[in-house]
Design a protein around this motif. Structure first.
Motif, PDB file in Angstrom:
ATOM      1  N   THR A 437      11.526  -3.886  -4.712  1.00 58.03           N
ATOM      2  CA  THR A 437      10.110  -4.203  -4.883  1.00 58.03           C
ATOM      3  C   THR A 437       9.384  -4.392  -3.558  1.00 58.03           C
ATOM      4  O   THR A 437       8.162  -4.530  -3.545  1.00 58.03           O
ATOM      5  CB  THR A 437       9.957  -5.481  -5.720  1.00 58.03           C
ATOM      6  OG1 THR A 437      10.594  -6.572  -5.041  1.00 58.03           O
ATOM      7  CG2 THR A 437      10.602  -5.309  -7.087  1.00 58.03           C
ATOM      8  N   ARG A 441       5.325  -3.509  -0.423  1.00 60.09           N
ATOM      9  CA  ARG A 441       4.682  -4.820  -0.541  1.00 60.09           C
ATOM     10  C   ARG A 441       4.514  -5.443   0.849  1.00 60.09           C
ATOM     11  O   ARG A 441       5.321  -6.260   1.293  1.00 60.09           O
ATOM     12  CB  ARG A 441       5.531  -5.717  -1.435  1.00 60.09           C
ATOM     13  CG  ARG A 441       5.719  -5.181  -2.852  1.00 60.09           C
ATOM     14  CD  ARG A 441       4.589  -5.570  -3.758  1.00 60.09           C
ATOM     15  NE  ARG A 441       4.627  -6.982  -4.018  1.00 60.09           N
ATOM     16  CZ  ARG A 441       5.416  -7.551  -4.932  1.00 60.09           C
ATOM     17  NH1 ARG A 441       6.240  -6.808  -5.647  1.00 60.09           N
ATOM     18  NH2 ARG A 441       5.384  -8.847  -5.133  1.00 60.09           N
ATOM     19  N   LEU A 638       6.756   2.467 -10.771  1.00 60.18           N
ATOM     20  CA  LEU A 638       5.638   1.531 -10.681  1.00 60.18           C
ATOM     21  C   LEU A 638       4.607   1.850 -11.744  1.00 60.18           C
ATOM     22  O   LEU A 638       4.453   3.007 -12.160  1.00 60.18           O
ATOM     23  CB  LEU A 638       4.999   1.603  -9.292  1.00 60.18           C
ATOM     24  CG  LEU A 638       5.834   1.081  -8.121  1.00 60.18           C
ATOM     25  CD1 LEU A 638       5.104   1.311  -6.805  1.00 60.18           C
ATOM     26  CD2 LEU A 638       6.140  -0.396  -8.284  1.00 60.18           C
ATOM     27  N   ALA A 642      -0.768   1.268  -9.348  1.00 63.04           N
ATOM     28  CA  ALA A 642      -0.134   0.173  -8.602  1.00 63.04           C
ATOM     29  C   ALA A 642      -0.662   0.081  -7.175  1.00 63.04           C
ATOM     30  O   ALA A 642      -0.696  -1.006  -6.584  1.00 63.04           O
ATOM     31  CB  ALA A 642       1.384   0.354  -8.586  1.00 63.04           C
ATOM     32  N   PHE A 647       0.661  -2.922  -5.154  1.00 58.42           N
ATOM     33  CA  PHE A 647       1.941  -2.260  -5.418  1.00 58.42           C
ATOM     34  C   PHE A 647       2.872  -3.156  -6.236  1.00 58.42           C
ATOM     35  O   PHE A 647       4.086  -3.137  -6.056  1.00 58.42           O
ATOM     36  CB  PHE A 647       2.618  -1.823  -4.112  1.00 58.42           C
ATOM     37  CG  PHE A 647       1.966  -0.636  -3.471  1.00 58.42           C
ATOM     38  CD1 PHE A 647       2.234   0.648  -3.915  1.00 58.42           C
ATOM     39  CD2 PHE A 647       1.044  -0.808  -2.439  1.00 58.42           C
ATOM     40  CE1 PHE A 647       1.618   1.739  -3.325  1.00 58.42           C
ATOM     41  CE2 PHE A 647       0.426   0.287  -1.841  1.00 58.42           C
ATOM     42  CZ  PHE A 647       0.716   1.566  -2.296  1.00 58.42           C
ATOM     43  N   SER A 649       5.109  -4.407  -9.316  1.00 60.13           N
ATOM     44  CA  SER A 649       5.887  -3.808 -10.392  1.00 60.13           C
ATOM     45  C   SER A 649       5.396  -4.348 -11.738  1.00 60.13           C
ATOM     46  O   SER A 649       4.538  -5.238 -11.800  1.00 60.13           O
ATOM     47  CB  SER A 649       7.367  -4.126 -10.196  1.00 60.13           C
ATOM     48  OG  SER A 649       7.581  -5.525 -10.290  1.00 60.13           O
ATOM     49  N   SER A 650       5.964  -3.822 -12.820  1.00 66.41           N
ATOM     50  CA  SER A 650       5.549  -4.289 -14.148  1.00 66.41           C
ATOM     51  C   SER A 650       5.849  -5.771 -14.320  1.00 66.41           C
ATOM     52  O   SER A 650       5.068  -6.504 -14.944  1.00 66.41           O
ATOM     53  CB  SER A 650       6.265  -3.471 -15.230  1.00 66.41           C
ATOM     54  OG  SER A 650       5.917  -2.104 -15.135  1.00 66.41           O
TER      55      SER A 650
END
Length: 762
Positions: A437, A441, A638, A642, A647, A649-650
């Protein structure tokens, strides 16, 4: 006209000299030393003061220059600063006017270019290579320099036209005069204006010479670079063509060598493995491809195992069958057992599962100059730098820790494994997945306040519950505990040590992570690698993970050594590569893992190992013969859009979603974080400062109470002697480490809605 000629002002040069500056009606004009450099006009009482005391500075980019008479002129920036200046002669005044106009034009052009550039010239991301980004930056810098020279030429041209017209008028007036006493004054005026024209012409000639020299030098460099790129492209095309031919030839030869006669096929053996007997040969067609660690002489090499191992693997009873077929079998077994157990949590699925959000407000496009904030922070810890929310993402560090559970299914599968070595593979893959992730980020999470908590209750959705608490402020430390119904417990305590190095930011997580499995009683522990954020000042931010991790099973002595290769433009390996070897307590290798920390990981069983040839540094590398690699983890895609939602994630999109019944100290209730998520960044910055000041006041009060409670000066309490609400310090006998462990009570307090014991931190 016999006085020494001062230097002719040229574009971009520093211009110095004496001028008379108006001070007040008592002292009148006073002699001061003026310095014009980089678009700034500064003055001193004497040349000796230049090293230590500047009396005043005015920025020419926003200044107005006005001529009053033959020797006087005024420089003003709109009322805040006004300099009334006087030169010793009209020629000297004109030299200063010429230099000031050139410097102003250049400063205005550079300021407009800086405002418009923004992020138009980012450094190339690591996936496309750093060399191209450096070359682009060099070309753009040269173009800016050439553009600046063109602006200088335009300014000089305007001055030549202006002074040429004045000289022409003076000559016309001189021709119209009759022989009289005024001829001497007119001749003097014509001579002075001719001198001004000569000064301006010299400036124009110097600017043209600089522009021509710069253009010629860079033209040769660009031609050479173009030829080099063209030759390199031709070589790459030829190499690619040769590799394609070799690959085709090897593929045909390999298929011809591995097709087994029908007499070797064993139907009973194939049915036992769940596939037809001829499937062994078809599997081997794909076994010729694995990860070659040629770049690192200290690493290993993997090659396809001998076909006899493939034929034997179908009847291998050593636990390896768990790798190929156990997952599906165990899932079916679990479904049957859950269906036959009336007390199983499966009966709770009659309740509708909560629909969680899939979007947050788009990130506003606010521009902020990072260098203006970071230039005074080099060498300091990141946690002690007052940062505006412009550099944050609307999540706290506690929520980022909870994101480690995004791929909790890996631990669910590990809990079902009969073999501790295969279980180690799943735990190692879970370790790598926690970094997936972070690839885009670049935002900094909010520093949690002391006593801040975050719960992640996914018992109905995913079968686990998670709780985080900020247990220390200096140094900042967070404790995390997650418990799953599938038979595993994850606990960690992380302290972040970070340093700003000017061009990049290093984040070193301290502390350990532990995973315990109920059924096998296996106890694993490991640490995190270093995270590096590159291009902090100039270019596009990008993140890299580098270092080594040892995942240790303290019960069996099994170990997995993972290596996160740092990104290198000169490496032939894929970016963000991760390799690992699983060994038992005797050091014998059983599994190889390979992949990338941002996409996927694969693992394969080692059938035989041997010592290979020496590497480039004289170290002997181990050659592992492995079965076909199987995918053990793959990153989830993603969500749509996103890039406009930090950016996330779910899972990350749901972490800050408001929920009823959470503790008053939960990160979801933090006002500045909520304001940032809603796009109200100015309000968020103001609220963030209030919360930080409130925390300082509480800390000082805690210090005073600790001093009062101490019976003697020697027993004085440390200001950070804070007792966590839901965690206690624990000396782990297995790993020999001390960490905060969940002591219980949180979920019971939530069910009762009793939060009276929680401090008020927001």
């Amino acid at each position: 006209m016999s006085e020494p000629k001062p230097p002719t002002p040229t574009p971009g040069d520093t211009y110095k000299g004496w001028l008379f500056k108006w001070t007040n009606y008592i002292k009148g004009y006073q002699r001061r030393w003026f310095v014009l450099s980089n678009g700034l006009l500064s003055y001193y009482r004497s040349q000796a003061e230049m090293g230590h005391t500047c009396r005043g500075t005015i920025n020419l980019a926003t200044a107005n220059i006005a001529v009053e008479d033959s020797c006087n002129f005024v420089i003003s920036n709109g009322g805040a600063q006004t300099y009334h200046l006087k030169a010793s002669s009209e020629v000297e005044r004109q030299r200063w006017i010429t230099a000031l106009e050139l410097a102003k034009a250049k400063a205005v052009h550079m300021q407009a270019e800086s405002d418009d550039s923004g992020d138009e010239c980012p450094a190339a991301p690591p996936s496309s290579g750093q060399g191209g980004g450096c070359r682009n930056l060099e070309i753009q810098s040269t173009l800016r320099t050439l553009g600046s020279k063109v602006e200088d030429l335009n300014t000089c041209n305007d001055l030549i036209v202006k002074h040429g017209s004045a000289l022409q008028r003076s000559l016309s007036e001189l021709e119209a005069l009759r022989v009289s006493g005024d001829v001497g004054d007119k001749m003097k005026q014509v001579t002075e204006r001719a001198t001004l024209f000569r000064i301006t012409s010299n400036a124009m000639i110097n600017a043209c010479r600089d522009f021509l020299s710069l253009a010629q030098s860079h033209s040769k460099r660009w031609q050479k670079a173009l030829h080099s790129e063209r030759d390199q492209r031709i070589r790459l095309e030829e190499t690619l063509e040769q590799l394609a031919k070799q690959h085709n030839h090897l593929e045909r030869a390999f298929r011809g060598a591995t097709v087994l006669p029908s007499s070797f096929s064993n139907p009973a053996l194939g049915n036992k493995g769940g596939v037809p007997g001829k499937g062994d040969a078809s599997d081997e067609d794909d076994d010729n491809e694995f990860f070659d660690a040629m770049e690192d002489p200290a690493e290993f090499i993997t090659v396809p195992a001998d076909p006899k191992y493939h034929r034997r693997s179908g009847s291998n009873a050593s636990g390896f069958s768990c790798e190929t077929g156990m997952d599906d079998q165990s899932v079916n077994f679990d479904e049957l057992s859950l269906a036959s157990n009336p007390e199983s949590p499966q009966t709770l699925e009659l309740e509708p599962v909560r629909q969680r959000r899939t979007r947050i407000p788009d990130k506003p496009n606010y521009y902020l100059n990072l260098w203006s904030i970071m230039k005074n922070c080099i060498g300091k810890e990141l946690s002690k730098i007052p940062m505006p929310v412009n550099f944050n993402e609307p999540l706290s560090m506690l929520q980022r820790l909870s994101e480690d559970l995004e791929y909790y299914e890996l631990l669910d599968k590990a809990a079902k494994c009969q073999s501790s070595l295969e279980q180690m593979c799943y735990v190692a893959a879970f370790t790598v997945s926690s970094y997936s992730t972070t690839v885009h980020r670049t935002g900094k999470p909010f520093n949690p306040l002391l006593g801040e908590t975050f719960e992640l209750d996914r018992l109905k959705d995913c079968g686990y519950r998670s709780l985080c608490e900020q247990v220390s402020h200096h140094p900042p430390a967070a404790a995390h505990h997650a418990l799953s119904e599938k038979g595993w417990t994850l606990r960690q305590e992380i302290t972040l040590a970070s340093k700003f190095r000017g061009k990049y930011l290093s984040i070193m997580p301290l502390g350990s992570i532990q995973c315990l499995f109920d059924k096998s009683e296996n106890h694993y522990s490991w640490k995190k690698v270093t995270t590096t954020v590159h291009n902090i000042i100039v270019g596009k931010l990008w993140i890299d993970q580098s270092g080594e991790i040892d995942v240790v099973n303290h019960k069996t002595g099994d170990r997995c050594h993972l290596k996160f290769a740092p990104y290198s433009y000169f490496s032939r390996d894929v970016p963000r590569k991760v390799t690992g070897v699983v060994t038992d307590k005797d050091g014998k290798a059983h599994y190889v893992l390979s992949g990338t920390w941002d996409e996927k990981m694969e693992f394969s069983r080692i059938m035989q190992s041997s010592k290979g040839e020496n590497g480039t540094e004289g170290k002997q590398r181990t050659v592992y013969q492995t079965l076909k690699a199987k995918e053990i983890w793959k990153k989830n895609p993603l969500p749509e859009g996103a890039e406009n939602m930090y950016f996330f994630s779910s899972l990350a999109l749901t972490l800050n979603e408001s929920e009823e019944g959470v503790a008053p100290t939960d990160s979801r209730r933090r006002p500045d974080q909520r304001m940032m998520e809603d796009g109200r960044w100015d309000e968020a910055n103001a609220e963030k400062q209030k919360l930080e000041e409130k925390q300082r006041i509480v800390r000082r009060e805690r210090e005073r109470e600790a001093v009062k409670a101490a019976s003697t000066p020697e027993e004085g309490a440390h200001p950070d002697n804070y007792q966590a609400m839901w965690f206690d310090k624990f000396d782990d006998p297995a790993s020999g480490e001390t960490l905060h462990v969940y002591k219980g009570g949180y979920w019971e307090a939530k069910e009762q809605g009793s939060w009276d014991m929680c401090p008020e931190i927001f």
